[in-house]
Enzyme design. Sequence first.
Site: not given
Ligand code: LM2
Length: 496
Positions: A196, A233
């Site tokens: 990731d 990735e």
């Molecule tokens: C990836 N690839 O590089 C993953 O495929 C993707 O699904 C991950 O993001 C990202 N990297 C980090 O591993 C997902 C999602 C985000 C989410 C993160 C962490 O797309 O929206 O972020 O996982 O759970 C979330 C909140 C965001 C916040 C963050 C930290 O949506 O608003 O940012 O948590 O609290 C302040």
Amino acid sequence: QWDPNFSTGRHSMVHLFEWKWVDIALECERFLGPNGFGGVQVSPPNENAIITSPFRPWWERYQPVSYHLVTRSGNESEFTDMVRRCNAAGVRIYVDAIINHMTGNSVQGAGTDGSSFDASAKSYPAVPYGPTDFNDATTCPTQSGSIEDYQDPIQVRNCQLSGLLDLNQGKDYVRQKLADYLNKLIGLGVAGFRIDASKHMWPADMKAILDKLDNLSVQHGFTANARPFVVQEVIDLGNEAITGSEYFGNGRVTEFRYGMNLGEVFRKVNNQKLSFIKNYGEGWGMYAGNTSLAFIDNHDNQRGHGAGGANILTFRVAKLYKMAQAFMLAWPYALTRVMSSYYWDQNMEGGSDKNDWIGPPNQDGNTLPVTIFPNGTCGNGWMCEHRWRQISNMVKFRNVVEGTTMTNWWDNTENQIAFSRGNKGFLAINNEDRALSATIATGLPAGQYCDVISGNKEGSSCTGKTITVSADGSVNLSISNTEEDPMVAIHADAKL
Ligand code: LM2
Ligand code: CA
């Protein structure tokens, strides 16, 4: 390492997104093994933050708390049992490894194994990691501590991605903790990793970690000295400072342009036509096939996260999706990965989905099992695209035609195409608003074949269309655009 370490005769993997380990073990035995799938990418198996607002989103699994193998997919003994049973069924397991970061920078509490953590104190005692294991103002140049400019590789690697506490992989201690985690998984029999957020780590740091990894476990059926498969990735659409090619030395790289461009072609955006994909892959400026991973959609861009935009094809546009999957699986480019999703209700507002966070089908946060109906489709909200006949039969097609080249390309200059894979297989697709009607060379020996899109070969008969290849190897095709699946696929193992 670029080789997925598949067992003989298998050439594609599937991402069983958010599935429980007990269900994956069953799926390896009852479906994936018998149908020629080579491997499964599983959701992150390590302990993650429990997010309750919104309630248990899928993305909580991208916020590590420790490397204990306890998540809503199951515990360590269930994980161990799954890997053993899948390997025994000829199906490899690839772990989604979250090694760039830990949780969001202001979360605290207990993770899915009960381990406490406090991000504001940069404290993860169950690893343990402390404040000096993370990037900080000495390594990340931005005021906010977050990535602000994707044209600056230092920010992209050393600052926080979406506010996630960024590990410093330059430290040997951190490298060793990460390698220990991956080695534990290798010891349990996994065949490799999807790494990731690779773009957010220095290629040389990743190499240092990968160099610490053990060979794959001979005990679990791998050949001696086999190295773990790696797919990094990296979202690289060609417009940033960091390119995927920086990572080729470590293993494969995700080719995000593959699904994005193919989505535009099948949707006919910007006047794109199927006849243009005659040289799809390298010919379109994509990575060399032997260093890349191709996919139509992934867990991010099927819900508007990540990269690819609105033209990405998903299960929601099933007719186009099946055609694109069939093309990918028939086409001699890259290692192929099929997506397997769960359903959620979208709530589109101003072009974005307010429900893009929704986690897997669950009751009070406990993931529901994947139930299987007598007709082979899945219940409880699991889409199981990989079980759609048109897709699983093309996974088989790819196995049958392995080693052949693309020949006999045919198109109508618009959106009707056909091609052969040597003398082993043939695919024709009609994405026009009118019928396809033509005589086309197939490269196949004369005879009757079962079209594996509309049916299955059962004994010596076919539950779908029977296709006749004449003595000169050609076929007289007519495919109406109004068919459920306006395409035909035949191969050597579907000869009647
Ligand atoms: C990836 N690839 O590089 C993953 O495929 C993707 O699904 C991950 O993001 C990202 N990297 C980090 O591993 C997902 C999602 C985000 C989410 C993160 C962490 O797309 O929206 O972020 O996982 O759970 C979330 C909140 C965001 C916040 C963050 C930290 O949506 O608003 O940012 O948590 O609290 C302040
Ligand atoms: Ca980083």
